[in-house]
Design a protein around this motif. Structure first.
Motif, mmCIF file in Angstrom:
data_model
loop_
_atom_site.group_PDB
_atom_site.id
_atom_site.type_symbol
_atom_site.label_atom_id
_atom_site.label_comp_id
_atom_site.label_asym_id
_atom_site.label_seq_id
_atom_site.Cartn_x
_atom_site.Cartn_y
_atom_site.Cartn_z
ATOM 1 N N ASP A 135 0.872 -1.177 0.000
ATOM 2 C CA ASP A 135 0.000 0.000 0.000
ATOM 3 C C ASP A 135 0.906 1.223 0.000
ATOM 4 O O ASP A 135 1.539 1.547 0.999
ATOM 5 C CB ASP A 135 -0.911 -0.019 1.226
ATOM 6 N N CYS A 136 0.985 1.899 -1.169
ATOM 7 C CA CYS A 136 2.014 2.923 -1.378
ATOM 8 C C CYS A 136 1.767 4.235 -0.643
ATOM 9 O O CYS A 136 2.708 4.904 -0.256
ATOM 10 C CB CYS A 136 2.148 3.205 -2.870
ATOM 11 N N PHE A 137 0.548 4.638 -0.509
ATOM 12 C CA PHE A 137 0.215 5.877 0.205
ATOM 13 C C PHE A 137 -0.823 5.489 1.243
ATOM 14 O O PHE A 137 -2.002 5.807 1.103
ATOM 15 C CB PHE A 137 -0.334 6.930 -0.762
ATOM 16 N N ALA A 138 -0.390 4.801 2.283
ATOM 17 C CA ALA A 138 -1.312 4.065 3.151
ATOM 18 C C ALA A 138 -2.328 4.958 3.852
ATOM 19 O O ALA A 138 -3.485 4.573 3.997
ATOM 20 C CB ALA A 138 -0.531 3.250 4.173
ATOM 21 N N GLY A 139 -1.922 6.131 4.306
ATOM 22 C CA GLY A 139 -2.872 7.019 4.991
ATOM 23 C C GLY A 139 -3.493 6.357 6.197
ATOM 24 O O GLY A 139 -2.819 6.017 7.168
ATOM 25 N N ALA A 140 -4.801 6.132 6.150
ATOM 26 C CA ALA A 140 -5.516 5.487 7.249
ATOM 27 C C ALA A 140 -5.378 3.965 7.213
ATOM 28 O O ALA A 140 -5.814 3.282 8.133
ATOM 29 C CB ALA A 140 -6.991 5.878 7.194
ATOM 30 N N GLY A 141 -4.814 3.425 6.130
ATOM 31 C CA GLY A 141 -4.644 1.979 6.033
ATOM 32 C C GLY A 141 -5.891 1.236 5.610
ATOM 33 O O GLY A 141 -5.967 0.015 5.733
ATOM 34 N N SER A 142 -6.876 1.951 5.087
ATOM 35 C CA SER A 142 -8.156 1.343 4.741
ATOM 36 C C SER A 142 -8.000 0.160 3.781
ATOM 37 O O SER A 142 -8.610 -0.895 3.969
ATOM 38 C CB SER A 142 -9.067 2.410 4.131
ATOM 39 N N LEU A 143 -7.173 0.310 2.762
ATOM 40 C CA LEU A 143 -7.012 -0.763 1.772
ATOM 41 C C LEU A 143 -6.125 -1.881 2.307
ATOM 42 O O LEU A 143 -6.418 -3.063 2.132
ATOM 43 C CB LEU A 143 -6.435 -0.187 0.477
ATOM 44 N N GLY A 144 -5.052 -1.513 2.974
ATOM 45 C CA GLY A 144 -4.140 -2.534 3.500
ATOM 46 C C GLY A 144 -4.780 -3.412 4.561
ATOM 47 O O GLY A 144 -4.624 -4.634 4.548
ATOM 48 N N PHE A 145 -5.524 -2.802 5.486
ATOM 49 C CA PHE A 145 -6.184 -3.586 6.538
ATOM 50 C C PHE A 145 -7.309 -4.452 5.969
ATOM 51 O O PHE A 145 -7.555 -5.551 6.454
ATOM 52 C CB PHE A 145 -6.706 -2.678 7.646
ATOM 53 N N ASN B 139 -3.487 -7.691 16.016
ATOM 54 C CA ASN B 139 -2.469 -8.753 16.134
ATOM 55 C C ASN B 139 -1.928 -9.162 14.761
ATOM 56 O O ASN B 139 -1.790 -10.347 14.459
ATOM 57 C CB ASN B 139 -3.041 -9.993 16.848
ATOM 58 N N ALA B 140 -1.635 -8.157 13.944
ATOM 59 C CA ALA B 140 -1.264 -8.404 12.546
ATOM 60 C C ALA B 140 0.254 -8.516 12.395
ATOM 61 O O ALA B 140 0.924 -7.570 11.969
ATOM 62 C CB ALA B 140 -1.814 -7.296 11.661
ATOM 63 N N ASP B 141 0.791 -9.680 12.730
ATOM 64 C CA ASP B 141 2.237 -9.887 12.636
ATOM 65 C C ASP B 141 2.741 -9.884 11.192
ATOM 66 O O ASP B 141 3.929 -9.704 10.953
ATOM 67 C CB ASP B 141 2.628 -11.220 13.288
ATOM 68 N N ASN B 142 1.836 -10.111 10.254
ATOM 69 C CA ASN B 142 2.229 -10.164 8.842
ATOM 70 C C ASN B 142 2.052 -8.811 8.146
ATOM 71 O O ASN B 142 2.057 -8.733 6.920
ATOM 72 C CB ASN B 142 1.422 -11.234 8.099
ATOM 73 N N LEU B 143 1.904 -7.747 8.942
ATOM 74 C CA LEU B 143 1.755 -6.409 8.383
ATOM 75 C C LEU B 143 2.891 -5.529 8.884
ATOM 76 O O LEU B 143 3.218 -5.529 10.073
ATOM 77 C CB LEU B 143 0.398 -5.826 8.790
ATOM 78 N N THR C 172 2.612 -4.541 3.285
ATOM 79 C CA THR C 172 3.509 -3.449 3.644
ATOM 80 C C THR C 172 2.769 -2.138 3.424
ATOM 81 O O THR C 172 2.285 -1.865 2.324
ATOM 82 C CB THR C 172 4.789 -3.470 2.782
ATOM 83 N N LEU C 173 2.664 -1.329 4.486
ATOM 84 C CA LEU C 173 2.020 -0.026 4.411
ATOM 85 C C LEU C 173 3.102 1.041 4.457
ATOM 86 O O LEU C 173 3.899 1.077 5.399
ATOM 87 C CB LEU C 173 1.065 0.181 5.597
#
Length: 199
Positions: free
Chosen positions: A67-77, A108-112, A88-89
Protein backbone atom coordinates in the motif's frame (compact mmCIF):
# COMPACT_ATOMS: atom_id res chain seq x y z
CA UNK A 1 -20.79 10.57 -0.19
CA UNK A 2 -18.18 9.74 -2.69
CA UNK A 3 -14.54 10.13 -1.92
CA UNK A 4 -14.26 13.50 -3.55
CA UNK A 5 -11.76 16.00 -2.37
CA UNK A 6 -9.54 15.28 0.55
CA UNK A 7 -11.43 15.30 3.79
CA UNK A 8 -10.36 18.64 5.18
CA UNK A 9 -10.12 19.06 8.89
CA UNK A 10 -12.18 21.35 10.96
CA UNK A 11 -9.54 21.57 13.66
CA UNK A 12 -6.73 24.05 13.87
CA UNK A 13 -4.11 21.35 14.29
CA UNK A 14 -3.14 18.78 11.72
CA UNK A 15 -3.66 15.88 14.10
CA UNK A 16 -6.44 16.13 16.64
CA UNK A 17 -9.81 14.93 15.50
CA UNK A 18 -10.21 11.15 15.34
CA UNK A 19 -12.24 9.29 12.78
CA UNK A 20 -12.63 5.62 11.97
CA UNK A 21 -12.45 3.18 9.08
CA UNK A 22 -14.48 0.00 8.90
CA UNK A 23 -13.28 -3.36 7.65
CA UNK A 24 -16.00 -4.64 5.32
CA UNK A 25 -15.34 -8.36 5.09
CA UNK A 26 -13.08 -11.24 6.03
CA UNK A 27 -11.54 -12.22 9.33
CA UNK A 28 -11.97 -8.77 10.90
CA UNK A 29 -15.34 -8.01 9.31
CA UNK A 30 -17.17 -5.10 10.94
CA UNK A 31 -14.14 -4.02 12.95
CA UNK A 32 -13.69 -0.27 13.24
CA UNK A 33 -10.20 1.15 13.48
CA UNK A 34 -9.41 4.67 14.73
CA UNK A 35 -7.73 7.02 12.28
CA UNK A 36 -6.20 10.44 12.66
CA UNK A 37 -7.87 13.20 10.74
CA UNK A 38 -5.07 14.97 8.92
CA UNK A 39 -4.88 17.20 5.91
CA UNK A 40 -4.61 15.13 2.74
CA UNK A 41 -5.85 11.96 4.45
CA UNK A 42 -8.66 10.59 2.30
CA UNK A 43 -9.76 7.12 3.42
CA UNK A 44 -11.36 5.17 0.59
CA UNK A 45 -15.13 5.11 0.99
CA UNK A 46 -16.84 1.81 1.77
CA UNK A 47 -18.62 1.89 -1.57
CA UNK A 48 -15.42 2.20 -3.61
CA UNK A 49 -13.64 -0.28 -1.36
CA UNK A 50 -16.40 -2.85 -1.77
CA UNK A 51 -16.22 -2.58 -5.57
CA UNK A 52 -12.44 -2.84 -5.54
CA UNK A 53 -12.35 -5.93 -3.35
CA UNK A 54 -15.06 -7.59 -5.42
CA UNK A 55 -12.67 -7.15 -8.34
CA UNK A 56 -9.81 -8.57 -6.28
CA UNK A 57 -11.69 -11.51 -4.76
CA UNK A 58 -10.02 -14.21 -6.92
CA UNK A 59 -6.52 -12.82 -6.24
CA UNK A 60 -6.34 -11.53 -2.68
CA UNK A 61 -5.82 -14.76 -0.73
CA UNK A 62 -2.14 -15.41 0.08
CA UNK A 63 -1.05 -12.36 -1.93
CA UNK A 64 1.90 -10.13 -1.07
CA UNK A 65 0.52 -6.56 -0.89
CA UNK A 66 2.02 -3.09 -0.97
CA UNK A 67 0.00 0.00 0.00
CA UNK A 68 2.01 2.92 -1.38
CA UNK A 69 0.22 5.88 0.20
CA UNK A 70 -1.31 4.07 3.15
CA UNK A 71 -2.87 7.02 4.99
CA UNK A 72 -5.52 5.49 7.25
CA UNK A 73 -4.64 1.98 6.03
CA UNK A 74 -8.16 1.34 4.74
CA UNK A 75 -7.01 -0.76 1.77
CA UNK A 76 -4.14 -2.53 3.50
CA UNK A 77 -6.18 -3.59 6.54
CA UNK A 78 -9.01 -4.77 4.27
CA UNK A 79 -6.51 -6.90 2.33
CA UNK A 80 -5.22 -8.29 5.62
CA UNK A 81 -8.73 -9.22 6.73
CA UNK A 82 -9.41 -10.98 3.44
CA UNK A 83 -6.42 -13.28 3.60
CA UNK A 84 -3.39 -11.50 2.12
CA UNK A 85 -0.26 -13.21 3.40
CA UNK A 86 1.93 -10.11 3.82
CA UNK A 87 1.12 -6.41 3.70
CA UNK A 88 3.51 -3.45 3.64
CA UNK A 89 2.02 -0.03 4.41
CA UNK A 90 4.10 3.00 3.43
CA UNK A 91 3.11 6.33 4.94
CA UNK A 92 5.08 9.59 4.98
CA UNK A 93 3.21 11.33 7.80
CA UNK A 94 4.77 10.35 11.13
CA UNK A 95 1.59 10.59 13.22
CA UNK A 96 -0.44 8.64 10.63
CA UNK A 97 2.25 5.94 10.52
CA UNK A 98 2.16 5.73 14.32
CA UNK A 99 -1.61 5.22 14.19
CA UNK A 100 -1.16 2.48 11.58
CA UNK A 101 1.19 0.69 13.98
CA UNK A 102 -1.34 1.09 16.80
CA UNK A 103 -4.02 -0.51 14.63
CA UNK A 104 -1.62 -3.27 13.62
CA UNK A 105 -1.31 -4.17 17.31
CA UNK A 106 -5.10 -4.02 17.77
CA UNK A 107 -5.47 -6.66 15.05
CA UNK A 108 -2.47 -8.75 16.13
CA UNK A 109 -1.26 -8.40 12.55
CA UNK A 110 2.24 -9.89 12.64
CA UNK A 111 2.23 -10.16 8.84
CA UNK A 112 1.75 -6.41 8.38
CA UNK A 113 4.65 -3.93 8.31
CA UNK A 114 4.44 -0.13 8.50
CA UNK A 115 7.21 1.93 6.90
CA UNK A 116 7.31 5.65 7.74
CA UNK A 117 9.00 7.10 4.67
CA UNK A 118 8.53 8.81 1.31
CA UNK A 119 7.18 6.13 -1.03
CA UNK A 120 8.88 7.58 -4.11
CA UNK A 121 12.26 7.39 -2.41
CA UNK A 122 11.42 3.90 -1.18
CA UNK A 123 10.52 2.65 -4.67
CA UNK A 124 13.58 4.31 -6.20
CA UNK A 125 15.78 1.90 -4.24
CA UNK A 126 16.66 -1.56 -5.58
CA UNK A 127 13.62 -3.78 -4.98
CA UNK A 128 13.94 -5.93 -1.86
CA UNK A 129 10.56 -7.60 -2.34
CA UNK A 130 8.13 -8.46 -5.11
CA UNK A 131 4.42 -7.81 -4.82
CA UNK A 132 1.30 -9.46 -6.24
CA UNK A 133 -0.97 -6.54 -5.41
CA UNK A 134 -0.20 -2.83 -5.13
CA UNK A 135 -2.49 0.00 -4.01
CA UNK A 136 -1.76 3.53 -5.26
CA UNK A 137 -4.13 6.06 -3.71
CA UNK A 138 -2.10 9.26 -3.29
CA UNK A 139 -3.06 12.84 -2.42
CA UNK A 140 -4.68 14.36 -5.48
CA UNK A 141 -3.32 16.91 -7.94
CA UNK A 142 0.35 16.25 -7.27
CA UNK A 143 1.20 13.78 -10.03
CA UNK A 144 2.22 11.18 -7.46
CA UNK A 145 0.33 8.27 -9.02
CA UNK A 146 2.27 8.47 -12.29
CA UNK A 147 5.61 8.65 -10.50
CA UNK A 148 4.79 5.68 -8.28
CA UNK A 149 3.59 3.59 -11.23
CA UNK A 150 6.80 4.24 -13.13
CA UNK A 151 8.97 3.29 -10.15
CA UNK A 152 7.09 0.01 -9.57
CA UNK A 153 8.53 -1.26 -12.84
CA UNK A 154 11.99 -1.29 -11.24
CA UNK A 155 11.57 -4.90 -10.12
CA UNK A 156 8.87 -4.51 -7.47
CA UNK A 157 6.15 -6.49 -9.25
CA UNK A 158 5.60 -10.21 -9.56
CA UNK A 159 4.50 -11.60 -12.91
CA UNK A 160 0.87 -10.61 -13.58
CA UNK A 161 0.77 -8.36 -10.51
CA UNK A 162 -2.36 -6.25 -10.04
CA UNK A 163 -2.09 -2.50 -9.48
CA UNK A 164 -4.99 -0.42 -8.17
CA UNK A 165 -4.76 3.29 -9.00
CA UNK A 166 -7.09 5.93 -7.62
CA UNK A 167 -6.97 9.48 -8.93
CA UNK A 168 -9.03 12.55 -9.67
CA UNK A 169 -11.61 11.85 -12.37
CA UNK A 170 -10.98 15.14 -14.14
CA UNK A 171 -7.27 14.45 -14.62
CA UNK A 172 -6.06 14.42 -18.18
CA UNK A 173 -4.48 11.23 -19.47
CA UNK A 174 -2.43 9.52 -16.81
CA UNK A 175 0.85 8.03 -17.94
CA UNK A 176 0.76 4.31 -17.15
CA UNK A 177 3.55 1.87 -18.08
CA UNK A 178 3.00 0.36 -21.54
CA UNK A 179 3.25 -3.18 -20.18
CA UNK A 180 0.17 -2.73 -18.00
CA UNK A 181 -3.31 -3.74 -19.13
CA UNK A 182 -6.42 -1.97 -17.83
CA UNK A 183 -8.76 -4.62 -16.39
CA UNK A 184 -11.44 -2.56 -14.64
CA UNK A 185 -12.39 1.09 -14.38
CA UNK A 186 -15.10 3.09 -12.60
CA UNK A 187 -15.81 6.70 -11.73
CA UNK A 188 -17.54 7.81 -8.53
CA UNK A 189 -18.03 11.54 -8.31
CA UNK A 190 -14.63 13.21 -8.53
CA UNK A 191 -12.74 9.94 -8.14
CA UNK A 192 -11.64 7.55 -10.88
CA UNK A 193 -10.41 4.13 -9.83
CA UNK A 194 -8.75 1.59 -12.06
CA UNK A 195 -7.28 -1.88 -11.83
CA UNK A 196 -4.30 -2.75 -14.00
CA UNK A 197 -2.35 -5.94 -14.58
CA UNK A 198 1.37 -5.91 -15.22
CA UNK A 199 2.27 -8.15 -18.13
Amino acid sequence: MHKTKKKHLKTGSNHKKMGAIRIISGKHRGRKLPVLSAEGLRPTTDRVKETLFNWLMPYINQSNCLDCFAGAGSLGFEALSRGASNITLIELDKAAAKQLNTNKVLLNADNLKVVNTNVLQYLAQPADNKYDLVFIDPPFYKGLAEQACALLNNGWLNHNALIYVELESNSSSTSIPDQWTLLKEKVAGQVAYRLYQAN
